[in-house]
Design a protein around this motif. Structure first.
Motif, short mmCIF file in Angstrom:
data_model
loop_
_atom_site.label_atom_id
_atom_site.label_comp_id
_atom_site.label_asym_id
_atom_site.label_seq_id
_atom_site.Cartn_x
_atom_site.Cartn_y
_atom_site.Cartn_z
N ARG A 120 0.85 -1.18 0.00
CA ARG A 120 0.00 0.00 0.00
C ARG A 120 0.88 1.24 0.00
O ARG A 120 1.88 1.30 0.73
CB ARG A 120 -0.88 -0.01 1.26
N GLY A 157 -0.77 7.05 2.35
CA GLY A 157 -1.92 7.89 2.04
C GLY A 157 -3.00 7.15 1.27
O GLY A 157 -4.11 7.64 1.15
N GLU A 158 -2.64 5.97 0.76
CA GLU A 158 -3.63 5.19 0.04
C GLU A 158 -4.50 4.46 1.06
O GLU A 158 -3.98 3.93 2.04
CB GLU A 158 -2.91 4.17 -0.84
N SER A 159 -5.79 4.46 0.82
CA SER A 159 -6.64 3.76 1.78
C SER A 159 -6.57 2.26 1.50
O SER A 159 -6.15 1.84 0.42
CB SER A 159 -8.08 4.25 1.67
N ARG A 160 -6.97 1.50 2.51
CA ARG A 160 -6.90 0.05 2.34
C ARG A 160 -7.77 -0.40 1.17
O ARG A 160 -7.42 -1.31 0.43
CB ARG A 160 -7.39 -0.63 3.62
N GLU A 161 -8.91 0.25 1.04
CA GLU A 161 -9.83 -0.15 -0.01
C GLU A 161 -9.23 0.13 -1.39
O GLU A 161 -9.32 -0.70 -2.30
CB GLU A 161 -11.16 0.59 0.15
N ALA A 162 -8.60 1.31 -1.48
CA ALA A 162 -7.99 1.66 -2.77
C ALA A 162 -6.88 0.66 -3.10
O ALA A 162 -6.72 0.24 -4.25
CB ALA A 162 -7.43 3.07 -2.72
N PRO A 190 -12.93 4.28 6.14
CA PRO A 190 -12.05 5.35 5.65
C PRO A 190 -12.33 5.72 4.20
O PRO A 190 -12.16 6.87 3.82
CB PRO A 190 -10.66 4.74 5.79
N GLU A 191 -12.79 4.75 3.41
CA GLU A 191 -12.99 5.08 2.00
C GLU A 191 -14.13 6.08 1.83
O GLU A 191 -14.14 6.84 0.88
CB GLU A 191 -13.25 3.82 1.18
N GLU A 215 -12.52 9.26 2.36
CA GLU A 215 -11.65 9.52 1.21
C GLU A 215 -12.46 10.05 0.03
O GLU A 215 -12.02 10.96 -0.68
CB GLU A 215 -10.95 8.21 0.82
N VAL A 253 -6.44 15.38 3.70
CA VAL A 253 -7.12 14.20 4.24
C VAL A 253 -6.20 12.97 4.19
O VAL A 253 -6.40 12.01 4.94
CB VAL A 253 -8.45 13.95 3.48
N ALA A 254 -5.17 13.04 3.37
CA ALA A 254 -4.29 11.87 3.19
C ALA A 254 -3.67 11.39 4.50
O ALA A 254 -3.71 10.19 4.79
CB ALA A 254 -3.22 12.17 2.15
N PRO A 255 -3.09 12.30 5.31
CA PRO A 255 -2.51 11.80 6.57
C PRO A 255 -3.55 11.14 7.48
O PRO A 255 -3.24 10.17 8.17
CB PRO A 255 -1.93 13.04 7.24
N LEU A 275 -6.19 9.55 6.44
CA LEU A 275 -6.47 8.23 5.86
C LEU A 275 -5.39 7.25 6.25
O LEU A 275 -5.66 6.09 6.57
CB LEU A 275 -6.58 8.33 4.35
N GLU A 276 -4.14 7.73 6.21
CA GLU A 276 -3.03 6.87 6.59
C GLU A 276 -3.20 6.42 8.04
O GLU A 276 -3.00 5.27 8.38
CB GLU A 276 -1.72 7.63 6.39
N ALA A 300 -5.88 3.87 8.22
CA ALA A 300 -5.44 2.59 7.67
C ALA A 300 -4.59 1.85 8.68
O ALA A 300 -4.72 0.65 8.90
CB ALA A 300 -4.67 2.82 6.38
N SER A 309 -6.45 0.28 11.59
CA SER A 309 -7.21 -0.95 11.37
C SER A 309 -6.39 -2.18 11.74
O SER A 309 -6.95 -3.25 11.93
CB SER A 309 -7.66 -1.03 9.92
#
Lengths: 728, 342
Positions: A653, A656-661, B296-297, B300, B328-330, B332-333, B336, B339
């Motif tokens: 991954r 900054g990428e989400s898990r879903e992406a 999170p998506e 996003e 928003v990226a940080p 989201l990180e 992630a 989780s």
């Protein structure tokens, strides 16, 4: 990597890395090459490393970079081949220049190519920096090994001062290597990501462990133990007589007046003034030879076979010669007459080189085996009792030639000479010219006349042109009178035989009395081998009648090392001549420093080993966790195991990428990853639905990956114990 | 919000399934009418379920009206009656500079027979209202319109007339033809949940549109089952009550807003109200995608729709969505990573 511009870095690390490369290449080349080539290797490697990042930014594929490195090495080998192994350039440049320039080009191009390719690859894929660290480590390890093995260009400059002050140069070499490796490790640690740095460290740890593991299994190569301890003993495994030849740098056949079974004439005898010791003679009685030279006789040649003198085959002839090395004490069959003319002298001979027969001072009468005081140094030790001549030369006047007890046959053997009438003519002429009338019939006077004449007119030279002649001696004697001891001895023998004197040619060693330098030991070197005529005088036995040429074209060799002579003498006597090395006082600071360094080294090693074990165990635990996870933990455990599976294959991954992406990105390869992701995220963000079939998805994921990646790729992934650090 | 411990899962599941069913039906209807606009349809549905309004920024002829009409047509059942006012399923208002507020809200008309004023409702009394080119009308009309959107009521001659609970506005504006317009100020844009910039559809979708040429798309959509107004209202309630919103996501939302406010490219950041509005939107999107939790998506996807039109950007900064994505990226990180950390 998204853009190649990201690969830019500051010039400080660039220069540092180039320096490390240069250092490593120089160190690698040090034991192999001369100074110029070492510099070339360092410069080439440094330049290669400096331009590596630039190459990394090019559009070339990484595989092409690897190919480039190999191509460079191949080019270097080709250049070297062109310069060194082909006639083309070697003939126009001359052997020395072509060899040097071939070496220079090889050591310039090959390290440059390797550094360029390695640096470019490591710039693109940081993990490959581990290879660089490995290279540096190998370079220094190799230096140490080369030092231990005593390579030609071993670092004397580093080692000698330390050895002189009583230290161990290995420590310094290790320190230099550790410093260089530390620089690389620091550069690796300069990574922005801690995880990657840890990964690199663990790779280095693995390499180190591999190195230590293999070296503890195979062991470091033992330094070549010189059995003599002094480098004096020749190599094993050669033929006995050959060994003496190789001592003299001769090679091939018995061709010199060494104490051999045969004496041969040879053109351009390059008898070196070899200082290689072949033995040492220890005197138990003081004796000064009347003619100023110690003759050590090993063999004698008295039978004329129509062309030259060979060892006698008839029974009873030359009965005074040694038969063999003594296993029990024995006397020679026909000792010379002991009387007022001869006195006993006891000597011990310790041989450093293998001989076919024992030799002894002048006229050995008794050989006795002796205890070898130092089997590592001496091959054989035996005692010789000699009946040495004490009589003045003038007292021999009037003595009869030959032994009255000899049969006619024996006498004939000793006086057989070539049919050439010129010998007799010359002998007569010499006697006529040299001697007053009342002495012309006296054997001793005749001896003096003939040897004197030969010495006066002959020229000593190792280069001669007589071997091809039918009778080399005649060619010498009636030709240019230029030759070496074999020629002189034969000429004298034939002349004396023509004059009716029973003569033979003895071989062995002749050493100037001055060489003894007042000590009781006499060093016998290969260069001292000699042949000389001996004449039998009634009441005196075989008397040395050597010729001393007035003109000498070949300069005499340097006198043997007096210290070596004394040392070997003492060793042969059974004394422990080498001083016991006291523990060299090492200063406190050095000792402390060594302790601290050792401690740091072990700590580092322990840490690295710990990191390695941690990583391996971590990987296994994470992979097996889903099997033991509770229902609550299952989504996390399964997902983490799946992440590790993907991470092994470099599917990670992005930040900054989400898990879903990420799951969508991977879906093309592994669709089963998506439900695992969903389950994990759902569990994490409060869903009340739990998918019970997570592990079946993981099994499917494994199958999907097996379809998408080749086996070797998956195996490499499995072995990459650090891969789970990158799972995010 | 729901709480895991105090909530009995079984009825929630049933309600969620019902709500999801409603949304799916709606989506299929609208999709049948509008091809190649799935992303916009999803956002519009999210806004509908989240009880927000959307502003479409698009070129003429890109299917805005069809979208709105299809949505309106999908609502079936007995027409809603509020007092004397009958609520239409769908109304369209073309905003012009000479439009008056009463043209939208309605007006009181004197009834000589009864001797009193009767309220004649305007087009605003509808379930789905398409406010076409909202930036072309005067600020006065805009204000009346926006008041109605926020308060769900209109006031005519000191009398308030409530609008239907399911009052959903799809406003449009042309991003290019700005001459003689009255651009909406940022505080007024704040009333829209999303501002959606529609892009031209893909080639395949465009071909598909032409392939259906003889049959009007709305007719095709009408063959599919619709949903009742009550179902939509119920879905709204279900989403708020039953879709789980983890504290982590709320933190991420707040931190995103704070990051935006601290960003030098942003002069004025998103309001707290926008965060409150964002929560049902996140929940709605979760349900639209068949989930019972906000992941999170959702953040996003929705953050670049919710925040950009509420920001005042510093001069020279053009792309608000990009700024939001970066901020928003940080978060989201962080989500992630969270989780895996439990």
């Amino acid at each position: 990597m998204s853009t190649r511009d990201e690969l830019r870095e500051g010039w400080v690390p660039l220069v540092l890395r180039a320096l490390v490369h240069a250092l490593a290449a120089g160190v690698l080349a040090f034991p192999l090459a001369s100074g110029g080539s070492v510099t070339a290797a360092a410069v080439g490697s440094g330049l290669g490393a400096a331009f590596g990042p630039r190459l990394a930014r090019s559009d070339l594929r990484s595989l092409a970079l690897v190919g480039l490195g190999f191509a460079g090495v191949f080019l270097a080998i080709l250049l070297r081949f062109l310069f060194v192994d082909t006639q083309l350039l070697a003939s126009s440049l001359g052997p020395s220049t072509s060899l040097r320039s071939g070496d220079f080009l090889f050591f310039l191009v090959a390290p440059a190519a390797v550094s360029l390719s390695l640096r470019a690859l490591a710039t693109r894929r940081r993990g490959l920096q581990a290879l660089e660290v490995g290279l540096v480590g190998v370079a220094f390890a190799q230096l140490v090994v080369a030092h231990r093995q005593g390579a030609i260009n071993r670092p004397f400059e580093l080692a000698d001062p330390i050895l002189a002050s009583g230290g161990d140069p290995t420590d310094l070499l290790f320190a230099v290597g550790a410093a260089a490796t530390a620089v690389v490790v620091l550069l690796l640690l300069g990574e922005r990501s801690l995880g990657r740095s840890l990964m690199h460290l663990s790779v280095v740890a693995l390499l180190l462990l591999l190195f230590l593991g293999t070296s503890s299994v195979i062991e470091m190569p033992e330094p070549e133990q010189d059995p003599s301890g002094l480098g004096l003993r020749p190599e094993e495994g050669e033929g006995e007589s050959d060994s003496e030849q190789s001592q003299n740098g001769q090679g091939g056949g018995s061709s010199n007046p060494e104490p051999n079974e045969e004496l041969e004439f040879q053109d351009e005898l390059e008898q070196p003034q070899s200082a290689t010791p072949v033995g040492v003679v220890v005197f138990h009685d003081d004796w000064s030879p009347p003619y100023g030279v110690y003759y050590l006789r090993q063999a004698a040649f008295s039978q004329y076979n129509g062309r030259r003198l060979v060892a006698a085959t008839q029974l009873g002839v030359d009965g005074d010669l040694a038969r063999d090395f003594p296993t029990v004490a024995y006397d020679v069959a026909e000792p010379p007459p002991m009387g007022s003319s001869r006195a006993p002298v006891e000597t011990t001979v310790a041989l450093l080189a293998e001989h076919t027969r024992p030799f002894g001072l002048e006229a050995p009468v008794r050989f006795t085996p002796a205890r070898n005081p130092d089997a590592r140094r001496f091959r054989r030790v035996y005692k010789v009792s000699s009946a040495v001549l004490t009589a003045d030369f003038s007292s021999m006047l009037g003595a009869r030639a030959g032994n009255s007890s000899w049969s006619a046959e024996e006498r004939a053997t000793y006086t057989a000479a070539p049919n050439d009438p010129r010998y007799a003519e010359l002998a007569q002429r010499i006697i006529q010219e040299q001697l007053p009338e009342h002495l012309r019939e006296d054997p001793a006077a005749r001896i003096a006349a003939i040897t004197g004449w030969l010495g006066e007119h002959g020229t000593y030279s190792l280069r001669s042109r007589h071997a091809d002649a039918e009778d080399p001696t005649a060619d010498f004697l009636f030709g240019d009178l230029t030759g070496y001891c074999v020629h002189f001895a034969h000429a004298a023998a034939y002349l004396m035989r023509a004059a009716g004197l029973p003569t033979r040619v003895a071989s062995g060693y002749a050493i100037d009395e001055a060489t003894r330098q007042g000590g009781s030991a006499l060093l016998v070197t290969g260069g001292a081998s000699h042949a000389w005529p001996e004449v039998y005088l009634e009441g005196f036995g075989w008397v040395v009648a050597d010729v001393t040429p007035a003109q000498v074209l070949t300069p005499p060799g340097p006198p043997p090392d007096a210290d070596l002579q004394r040392l070997l003498g003492e060793l042969a006597r059974g004394l422990d001549a080498v001083p016991v090395e006291e523990d060299a006082p090492i200063s406190r600071t050095v000792a402390t420093l060594r302790d601290v360094l050792r401690w740091i080294g072990w700590t580092l090693l322990g840490l690295l080993a710990f990191a390695f074990v941690f990583l391996v165990v971590g990987k296994i635990v994470r992979r097996l966790a889903p099997r033991f996870a509770s229902k609550d933990r299952l989504p996390i455990a399964s997902y983490r195991a799946a992440l590790d599976q993907l991470g092994e294959l470099a599917l990670r991954r992005n930040p900054g990428e989400s898990r879903e992406a990420f799951a969508r990105r991977v879906a093309a390869i592994a669709p089963s990853f998506e439900p695992l992701t969903r389950a994990n995220v759902a569990a994490a963000f409060g869903s009340r639905r739990v998918d019970p079939a997570l592990e079946t998805f993981r099994a499917k994921l494994g199958q999907e990956l097996a379809r998408a990646f080749p086996l070797w790729r998956r195996l490499v992934g499995r072995l990459a114990f650090w891969s789970w650090l990158g799972s995010r | 919000m729901t709480d895991l411990s105090s909530h009995s899962p079984a009825p929630a599941h049933a309600a969620l399934d019902a709500a999801h069913h409603t949304i799916t039906a709606l989506r299929q209807r609208v999709r049948a009418a509008i091809l190649g606009r799935d992303d916009v349809i999803e956002l519009v549905l999210v806004a509908l379920i989240a009880d927000g309004h959307v502003l479409l920024e698009d070129y003429p002829g890109s299917g805005k009206t069809t979208l709105a009409r299809a949505l309106g047509d999908a609502i079936e059942g007995v027409p809603q009656q509020i007092g004397a006012v009958t609520i239409a399923n769908f109304r369209r208002v073309q905003f012009t500079p000479d439009l008056l507020p009463s043209d939208i809200t309605g007006t009181n008309v004197f009834d000589p027979v009864r001797g009193g004023f009767d309220f004649r409702p305007g087009p605003i009394f509808a379930h789905v209202l398409l406010a076409d080119e909202i930036n072309r009308t005067s600020p006065k009309v805009q204000a009346a319109m926006l008041e109605a959107m926020a308060e769900k009521q209109v006031t005519v001659d000191d009398r308030s007339h409530p609008l239907d609970e399911l009052f959903f506005v799809i406003a449009t504006q042309n991003p290019l033809d700005l001459a003689g317009t009255y651009p909406l100020p940022t505080p007024q844009l704040d009333r829209f949940l999303f501002k959606i910039a529609m892009k031209h559809v893909e080639r395949d979708a465009e071909l598909a549109v032409l392939a259906h040429y003889p049959v009007p798309s709305l007719e095709r959509a009408a063959k599919l089952p619709g949903v009742t107004r009550e179902a939509i209202v119920a879905a709204r309630r279900t989403v708020r009550e039953s879709v789980f919103l983890a504290p982590l996501v709320k933190e991420a939302l707040v931190d995103t807003a704070r990051t935006l406010r601290a960003d030098p490219r942003v002069l004025q950041g998103a309001s707290t109200r926008s965060l409150v509005l964002a929560l049902p939107a996140l929940q709605a999107r979760a349900l639209v995608n068949g989930r019972d939790y906000v992941g999170p998506e959702d953040l996003e996807h929705l953050a670049p729709r919710i925040f950009p039109h509420r920001l005042e950007l510093a001069p020279g900064v053009e792309d608000a969505a990009e700024v939001v994505r970066e901020c928003v990226a940080p978060q989201l990180e962080r989500l992630a990573r969270a989780s895996l950390r439990r």
